[in-house]
Write a protein that holds these residues in place. Structure first.
Motif, short mmCIF file in Angstrom:
data_model
loop_
_atom_site.label_atom_id
_atom_site.label_comp_id
_atom_site.label_asym_id
_atom_site.label_seq_id
_atom_site.Cartn_x
_atom_site.Cartn_y
_atom_site.Cartn_z
N THR A 1 -20.14 32.64 21.84
CA THR A 1 -20.30 31.24 22.28
C THR A 1 -21.51 30.62 21.59
N GLU B 1 -12.33 27.64 16.07
CA GLU B 1 -12.74 27.95 17.44
C GLU B 1 -11.83 29.00 18.06
N LYS C 1 -12.88 32.66 19.62
CA LYS C 1 -12.63 32.94 21.03
C LYS C 1 -11.75 34.17 21.20
#
Lengths: 417, 467
Positions: free
Chosen positions: B99, B356, B360
């Motif tokens: 993150t 992204e 993730k």
């Protein structure tokens, strides 16, 4: 320079790297150093965090020790008795065998010239700089490096700083190779050439990269390879597999791999190696927390001995030294805080061995440094100095002015047999 | 020498991105920095009470194992449950790191991320077990991050009185030798001072080792800090019964003496934060980190002045850095700050604009292989320096053969592993190095045998690694 003594180090500095396959080059074949130069080896291990000398080398049991250290440093009378009632930390059992074999000396109550502020970082910098006071941050070079510059035939000596923690010890003008046994890669010779091209105007980076190429070529499956395009694409998966091997968990723990790598280099052309071991900053529950770091130290020494083989071990001296000792009294959390005087360990088949060196200052409060720390009665640099002088023949003057400037070498403790 | 769009991204950010435009003025950089923390909202990490809850749960599982009969089936079952939870916690820690990396990849306010990294390093407190590896995330996120644009004294108080630091530097076991706890324990368990935190507050966090303090100040500060403690899964607290009675004198000023409490500890930390030696030390450290190993003396003086004028307002000090011409000194061949590994890896991910969804989806084993192990081999294991002094700043330290070898190993392997398709190296050289890309690197990117080596050549070039 004579062709027959053209070793890898001179090869690297000659700038011939670009355009040829390292692994296949006849120029990198190590040439025996033995034929022309000395055979002795020196290994320096920095024990980071401030090893508690009084727990490693336990003074005779006494009412005073029990009062000062209710949970620490208590030795059973028969346990690994060294001399004069001093015993070894039970976590160092393997070292007792070295002691009995005459391959271990311990210097008691020594320190660097560092006093008063008890900072790890300044303490370690000073230990590695080998000077009496600190220069500006990051400016000074290391004593091992200055030693190389004064060794008879020193330009031919290969020295290694090992581990992901390049040390001040090896910093300076003399060329020292640094490597971690975990690093490996495969690059085409074309890629290597192009990379050198991009670094043409950055000599410092180019030099380190050239060393990386040479060192990776020593590792199984790594290095710069000569292949044509089709092969690279065809073997892409295989190459990726080689790049991605995280060796973090293979072949023993990290400290053993470092010691193995050092032994492998010292069996070949290297004469000097240094690395560090951490974990000695035992502020709390020291009876437990000092166990592992001392085991790692024992392991490292034993790995060196077994992997060097009897002949090379017989020519090897290992110095293990720390930035400072710790408080004589136990603190409020069954640990010890930063102190001054401590122990230094010498190991190796080259030693006379089996001796407690140095002078014991006593533990009464008035005998302590600033009424809290073991009083240093000698300078660790003096023992390092004599180990260097006896191993490599450096002059007293070089040691007192260049390697350890301002230090007085004093009388010989006659370390080597 | 003034604002430069390239340097604004490389020297004061995480480098260029094909997707995110760089700042155009110092005013814009400062406006973002003084504005809301957008990246923390976009890529969120749970609130601090969530961390305490989860750590307490995990600790309870551990306690349950300890309470069960040794060798019993019940104990074995409980241990399996604990191990499962520990593994999950480890996975979450790696997820939080990803993150944070995503913030670096996608933020417009990249200077904020650099400041967080700088202060996280200044207040290094790596965890030694699973509970404190977990809490280390919260230390940076909740004690450090909110204060990087505030006053240094608030940052100092938050960072050093956080349970993460208390445990890392043994404050949790330091007990006043004449406290009620010590008197009660007499003859049972030993109780006494532990100077570790006091020493590092003076040496590393505030005045610096050349600062004007002595061993006596260390000792007195350690006495003053007694009472401050914590326990696993708990916030910091002050226990009067552990506090050393009486007043203490630190740097010539007397604190406490009446009822012991947190107020005295906060008071001494505020005074340490406002000390001129602290201003000088922080100014030097910032200039060295962002600009050069040997920073311009006038630059340091300017930061120190601003620090003292504003009582350590860190947004103001950062602005003073960006307003000083020496901060924008152009790069010369073979010189310039050499990116530390964490910055090298983060800026490579930003230049690649790793999607992204890909970041993730990464599983713990893959994160270990792609980020954690490589950073360790490069010499900078994620937020785990050897000691509380953080990682080395000197460029020479990072320019080792082994360090470069590890970067090359990563540059050859990781981009191909995280991208469905690697960029064309001829485009990537533009993306990563901008219009000033040196001719040699453009040529190398074009002449590379394959995309994999082409991308690695760009990432390994001095133009990418020096800032």
């Amino acid at each position: 320079m004579n062709d027959t003594v053209f070793n890898r180090r001179s090869f690297l500095s000659s700038g011939l790297l670009a355009g040829c396959s390292i692994a296949a080059s006849p120029l990198v074949t190590p040439v025996s150093f033995a034929a022309t130069r000395g055979e002795n080896r020196l290994v320096v291990i920095i024990l980071r965090g401030g090893m508690d000398g009084l727990d490693f080398l336990r003074p005779p049991n006494s009412e005073m020790m029990t009062r000062l250290r209710p949970t620490l440093s208590q030795a059973a009378p028969s346990e690994m008795m060294l001399a004069e009632g001093f015993t070894l930390h039970p976590g160092c059992a393997p070292l007792y065998e070295l002691w009995q074999a005459g391959e271990l000396d311990i210097v008691q109550a020594v320190s660097t010239p560092y006093r008063h502020k008890r900072s790890h970082f300044d303490g370690q910098d000073l230990l590695e700089a080998g000077t009496a006071t600190l220069g500006g941050a990051g400016e000074s070079d290391g004593w091992l490096n200055r030693m190389l510059q004064h060794m008879p035939g020193g330009e031919m000596v290969t020295a290694y700083a090992i581990g992901a923690d390049p040390m001040l010890l090896s910093r300076g003008a003399a060329e020292v190779e640094s490597w971690s046994p975990d690093v490996n890669f495969v690059l085409s010779s074309q890629g290597a050439r192009l990379m050198q091209l991009t670094m043409e105007r950055d000599p410092e980076m180019a030099r380190s990269l050239a060393q990386a190429f040479a060192l990776a070529s020593d590792a199984p499956g790594g290095g710069v390879i000569e292949v044509d395009d089709s092969e690279v694409m065809g073997d892409f998966d295989e190459m990726m597999a080689a790049q991605m091997t995280a060796k973090g968990k293979s072949a023993g723990s990290a400290h053993q791999r470092v010691a193995s790598f050092a032994a492998a280099q010292l069996r070949e052309e290297a004469r000097v190696a240094c690395f560090s071991l951490g974990g000695f900053d035992t502020h709390a529950r020291q009876a437990k927390t000092l166990q592992r770091p001392l085991e790692r130290l024992s392991d490292s020494l034993l790995t060196l001995k077994s992997e060097l083989g009897a002949e090379v071990w017989g020519k090897t001296t290992v110095l293990a030294m720390t930035e400072f000792g710790r408080t004589v009294a136990e603190n409020g959390s069954k640990g010890t805080d930063h102190g001054t005087g401590g122990s230094m360990i010498l190991a190796g088949g080259a030693l006379r061995g089996g001796r407690l060196l140095g002078q014991w200052p006593g533990l009464a409060e008035e005998d302590l440094f600033e009424r809290r720390d073991l009083m240093p009665t000698d300078d660790v640099r003096r023992y390092a100095g004599w180990a260097i002088r006896e191993s490599f023949g450096l002059s007293r003057q070089a040691l007192e002015t260049a390697v350890f400037p301002g230090m007085s070498l004093g009388d010989s403790p006659a370390l080597l047999s | 020498m003034s604002f430069d769009r390239g340097l604004a991204q490389t020297r004061f950010g995480y480098g260029r991105s094909p997707e995110v435009a760089g700042p155009e003025t110092v005013a814009q950089m400062m406006a973002q920095l003084r504005g809301p923390d957008v990246a923390a909202e976009q890529f969120a990490i749970p609130k601090d009470d969530v961390f305490y809850e989860r750590i307490s749960e995990l600790f309870a599982h551990r306690q349950a194992v300890r309470q069960a009969q040794k060798g019993s089936d019940d104990r074995e079952k409980r241990d399996v449950l604990f191990q499962k939870n520990r593994k999950r916690a480890h996975g979450q820690i790696l997820g939080f790191m990803m993150t944070e990396l995503q913030r670096r990849v996608w933020t417009q306010d990249a200077l904020r991320e650099r400041l967080v990294a700088f202060w996280a390093d200044h207040f290094s407190a790596p965890g030694k077990n699973i509970y404190y590896r977990y809490l280390a995330v919260s230390h940076v996120e909740h004690a450090i991050r909110p204060h990087v644009t505030g006053r240094f004294e608030d940052l100092l108080i938050a960072a050093v009185t956080h349970p993460q630091m208390l445990v890392y530097l043994n404050q949790d076991v330091s007990i006043g030798p004449n406290s009620r706890t010590a008197r009660y324990r007499k003859g049972k368990r030993p109780a006494g001072l532990n100077e570790n935190l006091a020493r590092e507050i003076l040496e590393l966090h505030s005045l610096g080792v050349t600062g004007d303090y002595t061993q006596a100040d260390v000792r007195q500060l350690a006495e003053l800090l007694t009472g401050l403690t914590t326990g696993v899964g708990k916030p910091a607290r002050f226990l009067d019964k552990r506090a050393e009675p009486g007043a203490e004198e630190v740097l010539g000023k007397t604190y406490g003496g009446r009822r012991a409490g947190l107020d005295d500890i906060h008071a001494v930390l505020r005074d340490l934060a406002r000390h001129p030696d602290t201003a000088g030390y922080i100014a030097w450290k910032l200039a060295r980190h962002f600009v050069s190993d040997v920073p311009d003396a006038e630059l340091i003086a300017s930061l120190q002045r601003r620090y003292l004028e504003t009582d350590g307002d860190l947004a103001e000090v950062t602005q003073a850095l960006l307003e000083h011409p020496a901060a924008w000194a152009p790069l010369k061949d073979g010189q310039g700050n050499f990116k530390r590994p964490e910055l090298f890896v983060s800026s490579a991910l930003r230049a690649l604009a790793v999607p992204e969804a890909r970041m993730k989806a990464a599983k713990p084993a893959e994160i270990m292989r792609l980020v954690m192990h490589p950073l360790r081999f490069m010499g900078q294991p994620w937020r785990t320096p050897l000691g509380p002094d953080g990682f080395e700043e000197a460029d020479a330290y990072w320019l080792s053969a082994q360090g470069l070898g590890a970067r090359l190993q990563w540059a050859l392997a990781a981009p191909a592993a995280v991208m469905t398709r690697l960029p064309d190296p001829r485009d990537f050289v533009q993306t990563a190095l901008g219009p000033e890309a040196p001719a040699a690197v453009r040529f190398a990117a074009k002449a590379a045998e394959n995309r994999q080596e082409g991308v690695a050549l760009v990432l390994m070039s001095p133009a990418f690694q020096r800032i």
